[in-house]
Write a protein that holds these residues in place. Sequence first.
Motif, mmCIF file in Angstrom:
data_model
loop_
_atom_site.group_PDB
_atom_site.id
_atom_site.type_symbol
_atom_site.label_atom_id
_atom_site.label_comp_id
_atom_site.label_asym_id
_atom_site.label_seq_id
_atom_site.Cartn_x
_atom_site.Cartn_y
_atom_site.Cartn_z
ATOM 1 N N LEU A 67 4.595 21.065 3.998
ATOM 2 C CA LEU A 67 4.863 20.564 5.477
ATOM 3 C C LEU A 67 3.633 19.722 6.025
ATOM 4 C CD1 LEU A 67 6.893 21.346 7.619
ATOM 5 C CD2 LEU A 67 5.530 23.153 8.200
ATOM 6 N N TRP A 68 2.430 20.070 5.836
ATOM 7 C CA TRP A 68 1.329 19.295 6.185
ATOM 8 C C TRP A 68 1.220 18.009 5.520
ATOM 9 C CZ3 TRP A 68 -0.789 19.687 10.718
ATOM 10 C CH2 TRP A 68 -1.053 20.713 11.404
ATOM 11 N N GLY A 69 1.865 17.989 4.266
ATOM 12 C CA GLY A 69 1.774 16.685 3.349
ATOM 13 C C GLY A 69 2.673 15.606 4.126
ATOM 14 N N ILE A 70 3.620 15.973 4.773
ATOM 15 C CA ILE A 70 4.517 14.903 5.241
ATOM 16 C C ILE A 70 3.483 13.998 6.191
ATOM 17 C CG2 ILE A 70 6.528 14.331 6.718
ATOM 18 C CD1 ILE A 70 7.668 16.968 5.594
ATOM 19 N N PRO A 71 3.018 14.447 7.247
ATOM 20 C CA PRO A 71 2.374 13.550 8.003
ATOM 21 C C PRO A 71 1.197 12.851 7.483
ATOM 22 C CG PRO A 71 1.784 16.063 8.831
ATOM 23 C CD PRO A 71 3.049 15.891 7.822
ATOM 24 N N VAL A 72 0.562 13.460 6.384
ATOM 25 C CA VAL A 72 -0.435 12.792 5.673
ATOM 26 C C VAL A 72 0.145 11.700 4.954
ATOM 27 C CG1 VAL A 72 -2.184 13.059 3.692
ATOM 28 C CG2 VAL A 72 -2.034 14.867 5.169
ATOM 29 N N GLN A 73 1.303 11.693 4.346
ATOM 30 C CA GLN A 73 1.925 11.044 3.665
ATOM 31 C C GLN A 73 2.390 9.607 4.574
ATOM 32 O OE1 GLN A 73 2.398 9.600 0.714
ATOM 33 N NE2 GLN A 73 4.144 10.177 -0.251
ATOM 34 N N ALA A 74 2.762 10.101 5.664
ATOM 35 C CA ALA A 74 3.176 8.765 6.778
ATOM 36 C C ALA A 74 2.026 8.371 6.920
ATOM 37 C CB ALA A 74 4.120 9.747 7.787
ATOM 38 N N VAL A 75 1.013 8.882 7.309
ATOM 39 C CA VAL A 75 -0.266 8.117 7.704
ATOM 40 C C VAL A 75 -0.668 7.242 6.513
ATOM 41 C CG1 VAL A 75 -2.761 8.364 8.267
ATOM 42 C CG2 VAL A 75 -0.919 9.840 9.568
ATOM 43 N N VAL A 76 -0.752 7.490 5.386
ATOM 44 C CA VAL A 76 -1.073 6.699 4.169
ATOM 45 C C VAL A 76 -0.158 5.463 4.319
ATOM 46 C CG1 VAL A 76 -1.501 6.644 1.840
ATOM 47 C CG2 VAL A 76 -2.232 8.497 2.942
ATOM 48 N N GLY A 77 1.276 5.693 4.174
ATOM 49 C CA GLY A 77 2.136 4.641 4.119
ATOM 50 C C GLY A 77 1.945 3.676 5.325
ATOM 51 N N GLY A 78 1.553 4.326 6.630
ATOM 52 C CA GLY A 78 1.342 3.261 7.815
ATOM 53 C C GLY A 78 0.104 2.409 7.341
ATOM 54 N N ILE A 79 -1.134 3.082 6.808
ATOM 55 C CA ILE A 79 -2.267 2.263 6.573
ATOM 56 C C ILE A 79 -1.809 1.262 5.322
ATOM 57 C CG2 ILE A 79 -4.417 2.285 5.314
ATOM 58 C CD1 ILE A 79 -4.801 5.291 6.407
ATOM 59 N N SER A 80 -1.022 1.573 4.377
ATOM 60 C CA SER A 80 -0.571 0.325 3.459
ATOM 61 C C SER A 80 -0.025 -0.753 4.055
ATOM 62 C CB SER A 80 0.041 1.059 2.479
ATOM 63 O OG SER A 80 1.443 1.488 2.784
ATOM 64 N N VAL A 81 0.850 -0.338 5.132
ATOM 65 C CA VAL A 81 1.416 -1.455 6.066
ATOM 66 C C VAL A 81 0.539 -2.328 6.703
ATOM 67 C CG1 VAL A 81 2.898 -1.996 7.957
ATOM 68 C CG2 VAL A 81 3.849 -0.344 6.250
ATOM 69 N N TRP A 82 -0.468 -1.686 7.337
ATOM 70 C CA TRP A 82 -1.718 -2.296 8.130
ATOM 71 C C TRP A 82 -2.349 -3.142 7.031
ATOM 72 C CZ3 TRP A 82 -3.801 2.630 10.972
ATOM 73 C CH2 TRP A 82 -3.052 2.695 11.847
ATOM 74 N N GLN A 83 -2.332 -2.699 5.879
ATOM 75 C CA GLN A 83 -3.390 -3.452 4.726
ATOM 76 C C GLN A 83 -2.427 -4.591 4.131
ATOM 77 O OE1 GLN A 83 -5.987 -1.107 2.508
ATOM 78 N NE2 GLN A 83 -6.974 -0.422 4.301
ATOM 79 N N LYS A 84 -1.188 -4.587 4.441
ATOM 80 C CA LYS A 84 -0.195 -5.773 3.813
ATOM 81 C C LYS A 84 0.143 -5.294 2.528
ATOM 82 C CE LYS A 84 -0.218 -7.878 7.633
ATOM 83 N NZ LYS A 84 0.847 -7.620 8.721
ATOM 84 N N LEU A 85 0.289 -3.813 2.138
ATOM 85 C CA LEU A 85 0.798 -3.309 0.840
ATOM 86 C C LEU A 85 -0.428 -3.602 -0.069
ATOM 87 C CD1 LEU A 85 4.380 -4.507 0.837
ATOM 88 C CD2 LEU A 85 3.260 -2.496 1.750
ATOM 89 N N ASN A 86 -1.543 -3.277 0.146
ATOM 90 C CA ASN A 86 -2.827 -3.110 -0.587
ATOM 91 C C ASN A 86 -2.457 -2.407 -1.734
ATOM 92 O OD1 ASN A 86 -5.113 -2.029 -1.732
ATOM 93 N ND2 ASN A 86 -6.092 -3.685 -0.682
ATOM 94 N N PRO A 87 -2.336 -2.688 -2.899
ATOM 95 C CA PRO A 87 -1.884 -2.120 -4.115
ATOM 96 C C PRO A 87 -2.599 -0.622 -4.543
ATOM 97 C CG PRO A 87 -3.135 -3.988 -5.068
ATOM 98 C CD PRO A 87 -2.558 -4.172 -3.566
ATOM 99 N N TRP A 88 -4.024 -0.704 -3.824
ATOM 100 C CA TRP A 88 -4.408 0.760 -4.096
ATOM 101 C C TRP A 88 -4.041 1.736 -2.974
ATOM 102 C CZ3 TRP A 88 -6.432 1.229 -8.452
ATOM 103 C CH2 TRP A 88 -7.177 0.358 -9.093
ATOM 104 N N MET A 89 -3.704 1.117 -1.931
ATOM 105 C CA MET A 89 -3.161 2.109 -0.877
ATOM 106 C C MET A 89 -1.775 2.487 -1.233
ATOM 107 S SD MET A 89 -5.133 2.872 1.475
ATOM 108 C CE MET A 89 -3.958 3.803 2.276
ATOM 109 N N VAL A 90 -0.952 1.553 -2.099
ATOM 110 C CA VAL A 90 0.418 1.834 -2.679
ATOM 111 C C VAL A 90 0.297 3.052 -3.554
ATOM 112 C CG1 VAL A 90 2.436 1.068 -3.697
ATOM 113 C CG2 VAL A 90 1.431 -0.276 -1.931
ATOM 114 N N THR A 91 -0.698 3.035 -4.341
ATOM 115 C CA THR A 91 -1.159 3.799 -5.287
ATOM 116 C C THR A 91 -1.332 5.098 -4.637
ATOM 117 O OG1 THR A 91 -1.914 2.462 -7.103
ATOM 118 C CG2 THR A 91 -2.910 4.530 -6.945
#
Length: 360
Positions: free
Chosen positions: A148-172
Amino acid sequence: MTSRNSSTPSPERAQRLPVASKVIPSSYTSWIKKTAWALAIANIFLIISGGVVRLTGSGLGCDTWPKCTSDGSWTTTPEMGIHGLVEFGNRLLTFVLVIITIVAFIAILGIVFPQRVSTGFFVKKLIFGARAHESRYADLFNLTLLLLWGIPVQAVVGGISVWQKLNPWMVTAHYILSAIMIALTAIYLNRIYRYFGGTAQAEGLAAEAPREGSGLMRVLGWLGFALVAALIFMGTVTTGTGPHAGDAETHRHAFDPVLVTRLHGTLVWTYCATVLAFFVLVRKYALAPIFTKSLFWVLLVLGYQAVVGYTQYFNGLPAWLVEFHLIGSGIFSLAAASLIERQLVLSSAASRKRALERIS
């Protein structure tokens, strides 16, 4: 040792139960198992959906986060075309996962806390988790709480990857979190079946002491864990070096694509060797019959991944084959985590004892 299924209401009885008793049963019912499988399928489907986003070049279809557009729209706009629809659709799936996870979480509350608890106590458990002395099934509560807690964490990481224009390390990082979520569902499924579904006998838990060969089983379990973590990580690095970036303008790794692909493949074959070594160990020491089934599924998925992986490699990485490889990676995470959990639990006297205490 009798199965918890003995307390399961008959179909006739279940039809007369109120909805609340079905959704939050006070004893085990098939509803709990169904919600556990729904969790696994939903988390695997999120990988499939993410693959569609990346392989269609829609990773920046919504160019910011949490809103979809930089001019303040929460939803996709006609000007964003198909890429906006694909990315926004993927974001909406997060809410489906939230609903499924909440349903699975509340499904086991009646078993974890059969007696009424105070609001303050429950809120504290939502933050810090349950302890074994507080509930016989604290592990089930904690696993679903992590999901349950993993979902917002996953959403934030996905959001950061968008902010960073799909930096491959964030996608990892985004993908690895999904793999961890799937692994947690595998552990949860194992324990649901162990405590209530009758697999305890096939796991040989009637005997509290581990069988001969369990020491080597434990070594292979931890080695498998390390290799699976490494090969999943290298799989994301290989993807981050390849052509399917999610957007034509995004940064890619500067690694040699052939080198990272071979390293990923070497890790896969090394893990396959440990699985085959464990198969020999199971036969030699007549270990728990459940391992035959676990090994079959892991080897089947590994075979599928090998065929798809080498085919895509020698055919220029067509997008549809990459998507099939992503589907296999999600299923592999589930199968491998299930096997490794059994290796580590059944090779430990302390873990076996704890499991026996949760089986009625």
